[in-house]
Design a protein around this motif. Structure first.
Motif, mmCIF file in Angstrom:
data_model
loop_
_atom_site.group_PDB
_atom_site.id
_atom_site.type_symbol
_atom_site.label_atom_id
_atom_site.label_comp_id
_atom_site.label_asym_id
_atom_site.label_seq_id
_atom_site.Cartn_x
_atom_site.Cartn_y
_atom_site.Cartn_z
ATOM 1 N N GLY A 63 -4.787 7.297 -2.506
ATOM 2 C CA GLY A 63 -4.341 6.435 -1.412
ATOM 3 C C GLY A 63 -3.187 5.338 -1.648
ATOM 4 N N ALA A 64 -2.540 5.720 -2.792
ATOM 5 C CA ALA A 64 -1.295 4.661 -2.821
ATOM 6 C C ALA A 64 -0.276 5.134 -1.924
ATOM 7 C CB ALA A 64 -1.010 5.058 -4.618
ATOM 8 N N SER A 65 0.351 4.270 -1.453
ATOM 9 C CA SER A 65 1.417 4.828 -0.172
ATOM 10 C C SER A 65 2.677 4.821 -0.925
ATOM 11 C CB SER A 65 1.544 3.246 0.660
ATOM 12 O OG SER A 65 2.175 2.448 -0.106
ATOM 13 N N LYS A 106 -1.415 9.272 -5.148
ATOM 14 C CA LYS A 106 -1.114 9.254 -3.808
ATOM 15 C C LYS A 106 -2.301 9.827 -3.105
ATOM 16 C CE LYS A 106 3.108 10.448 -1.396
ATOM 17 N NZ LYS A 106 4.096 11.196 -1.333
ATOM 18 N N LYS A 111 4.123 2.012 -2.406
ATOM 19 C CA LYS A 111 3.605 1.215 -3.761
ATOM 20 C C LYS A 111 4.220 2.153 -4.843
ATOM 21 C CE LYS A 111 -0.451 -1.245 -3.461
ATOM 22 N NZ LYS A 111 -1.354 -1.048 -2.172
#
Ligand SMILES: Nc1ncnc2c1ncn2[C@@H]1O[C@H](COP(=O)(O)OP(=O)(O)OP(=O)(O)O)[C@@H](O)[C@H]1O
Ligand SMILES: [Mg+2]
Lengths: 240, 386
Positions: free
Chosen positions: B302-304, B299, B307
């Motif tokens: 930058g993992a939403s 997270k 995702k």
């Protein structure tokens, strides 16, 4: 020499935790700039707010007030989802505890930021291997993280932080979990990889022995920046 | 990210196997138990399949085909004279004792059919012919009878062999395939008259009247007119839920309503469901908690939420499909073995695998829901805090 370009700049940042009477302000109006092509180290006693500050600079935590521009983007005015996308593209992370995924190989770990950007694993792996090669781990790409020493694991983390060529790298106590020798080696490698135009690293540390790898040192105390000087002007004796 | 999710899943083989086991167990138990239940329900209608006729006329109080209340012989004539009836033939149906050579008794389902038309005769002959029933003491048996009625199961009976029904001789002149009966005994066909002589004498012996509607008339309306004109009960016989008057349907529903069978099977299916939910939900949540630190790091990098949610869903989907596949395969193997062995009853209508798949999807959704909630609420800032 031309004027240095600002990579990240914070103005009057405040941050509190808790609510009601338990509310405490941790950052009391921080102003700080980090420039391209430099390693900025953040120094300060435990609990003074260093982690809080870099979390805000990295966009994983939102400030209560103040302005924050990172790589030209006004993070304070952006939506959470936009900030998440921004982080995926532009920021590399190195954590104190490495935070590698234990069930996948080192090369797969190093590929993670590219996967997050939507690249397929097969496309991402060559980049990951190149990145691991740069930190001197080409021998260990197929191994699981727990088959490596702490120093080697942190080098995998560096490869991961740099694999997508981010312009800002955020490190929280990267050498705290390592012995002196490995800490030096890791910073040596890191320093070498930072010699690329346009890159900026902000490193929080307690470890005075690695201060020599910085270009500038900012000292924090109780939620404020009390000093920010080029490393050459830093008074090591005073801070001992 | 999908490959990453799977690698994380397979990397923790203990939890992965546990998850697959949970889903597999639930699938197997639910599929197998529902199929045995359906098989058993089908067995209850075996007589209707083994003595096929478009319309069955029975005594007014009869609610299901295994219940025999004898009618008067004169009822046959009354039915024959009804409007829309092409032919109507008597049927004797009763459970009788066969004494084996070694002296032990076994029960059989005896069917006596009209000796001129052979209405209600077996449809799948293996050996011999139906016409041979005209010979003295002749009976046709199903293949199960060959081993059941033999004193030594290793040497089954064959054509021409004899045995005794209620101490009277019966000689095998034909062998056929037949559906197994609910009581588990084999089926034996003979003529109506001989069936009466095999059975202990009673005042009334006519169990059912087999009827065919005349050309151009549908079974439903003819059955209705027989009921109107005779006061007897007329059922059609065209398969489960084929019409309101269908005897198969009436029989199965009778067993569902009047016996503990559905409850006992239903309980086992429920246990399968609960165990599946318990194992899958708990293990998957533990799996998510174990990996929470990594989800936090992802997270931060930058993992939403979307995702990460897809990662969890793909993990659950793989576990669900693998577990379902193995469970269904095991249940099918069980079914094949059961069918080869002729028992326990096993019948898997198409609806069962689909329904079970639906339940498995429900279980997986429940399992992933908590994990997704936990990961969505996770603060990316936690990665910097040990
Ligand atoms: N999520 C939180 N909720 C409440 N208080 C918090 C939270 N995060 C940090 N704090 C408090 O804010 C202050 C600053 O914490 P922070 O972690 O930024 O300090 P630090 O300078 O990184 O310390 P260290 O050198 O020990 O890592 C501490 O007093 C801490 O207890
Ligand atoms: Mg800290």
């Amino acid at each position: 020499m031309s004027a240095p370009i600002i990579a990240a700049s914070a103005r009057s940042i405040t941050k509190s935790f808790g609510s009601g009477t338990a509310r405490i302000e941790v950052l009391h109006g921080i102003d700080i700039d980090a420039y391209e092509s430099e390693i900025l180290m953040l120094l300060g006693p435990s609990g003074c707010g260093k982690t809080t500050l870099i979390s805000i600079l990295a966009g994983t935590l939102t400030a209560d007030r103040g302005e924050l521009r990172v790589l030209g983007e006004p993070l304070h005015a952006m939506k959470k989802s936009a900030i998440t996308r921004f982080r995926a593209r532009n920021i590399g992370f190195i954590f104190q505890q490495f935070n590698l995924i234990p069930t996948i190989s080192c090369e797969e770990n190093a590929a993670v930021p590219l996967l997050i950007q939507g690249m397929s694993l097969s496309k991402a792996l060559p980049h990951a291997r190149k990145s691991l090669d740069q930190v001197g781990l080409s021998e260990h790409m197929k191994k699981r993280p727990n088959q490596l020493s702490g120093g080697q694991q942190q080098r995998v983390a560096i490869a991961r932080a740099l694999v997508h060529n981010p312009r800002l790298i955020i490190c929280d106590e990267p050498t705290a979990a390592l012995d002196a020798e490995n800490g030096q080696l890791v910073m040596e490698i890191f320093r070498g990889l930072m010699r690329q135009p346009g890159r900026c690293a902000i490193v929080v540390t307690h470890d005075h022995r690695i201060l020599q790898y910085s270009d500038r040192i900012a000292t924090m105390n109780d939620g404020r920046i009390v000093e920010s000087v080029p490393t050459s002007k830093f008074d090591f004796d005073h801070h001992r | 990210m999908f490959r990453l999710a799977l690698k994380m899943l397979f990397g923790d083989s203990a939890k992965y196997l546990m998850l697959v086991f949970g889903v597999m167990f639930a699938t197997f138990l639910m599929t197998q138990q529902s199929s045995v239940f359906c098989g058993l329900m089908r067995w209850t209608t075996a007589i209707l399949k083994n003595a096929p006729a478009p319309i069955w006329v029975v005594e007014t109080e009869v609610r299901q085909v295994n219940q025999t209340i004898a009618m008067r012989d004169t009822d046959l004539g009354r039915v024959r004279s009804c409007d829309g009836v092409d032919w109507a033939m008597p049927l004797y149906s009763g459970v009788q004792n066969v004494r084996l050579e070694n002296g032990s008794l076994t029960v059989v389902q005896l069917l006596g059919i009209d000796s001129t038309t052979f209405a209600g005769a077996p449809t799948r002959m293996i050996e011999g012919s139906i016409g041979a029933l005209r010979q003295p003491n002749a009976v046709i048996v199903d293949d199960l009878a060959l081993s059941r009625l033999s004193p030594d199961p290793k040497t089954p009976l064959k054509m021409g062999d004899t045995f005794e029904i209620n101490d009277q001789e019966a000689r095998i002149v034909g062998i056929c395939k037949a559906m197994r009966s609910f009581t588990g005994g084999p089926f034996i066909w003979t003529t109506y008259e001989r069936a009466l002589s095999y059975s202990p004498p009673q005042r009334k012996m006519l169990s059912a009247i087999l009827v065919s509607p005349s050309a151009g008339r549908d079974a439903d309306s003819v059955a209705a007119s027989i009921e109107r004109q005779t006061g007897l009960k007329a059922y059609t016989n065209a398969g489960f839920q084929s019409s309101e008057r269908d005897f198969n349907t009436a029989t199965m529903f009778w067993y569902v309503k009047n016996t503990g069978i559905p409850i006992s099977f239903g309980t086992t299916v429920l246990v399968g469901f609960i165990v599946g939910v318990a194992i899958s939900c708990q293990t998957f949540y533990l799996f998510v908690l174990d990996n929470l630190k990594h989800y936090g790091a992802l997270k931060a990098m930058g993992a939403s939420n979307g995702k990460l949610c897809m990662m969890l869903l793909s993990q659950v989907t793989v576990v669900g499909l693998v577990g379902y596949g193995i469970g269904l395969a095991l249940a099918s193997l069980f079914g094949l073995a059961a069918i080869k062995n002729t028992q326990p009853p096993f019948y898997m209508p198409d609806v069962i695998p689909f329904a079970v798949l639906g339940v498995i999807i429900l279980i997986c959704s429940l399992a992933s829901f908590l994990g997704i909630l936990r990961v969505s609420l996770l603060d990316a800032a936690v990665v910097f805090r040990g």
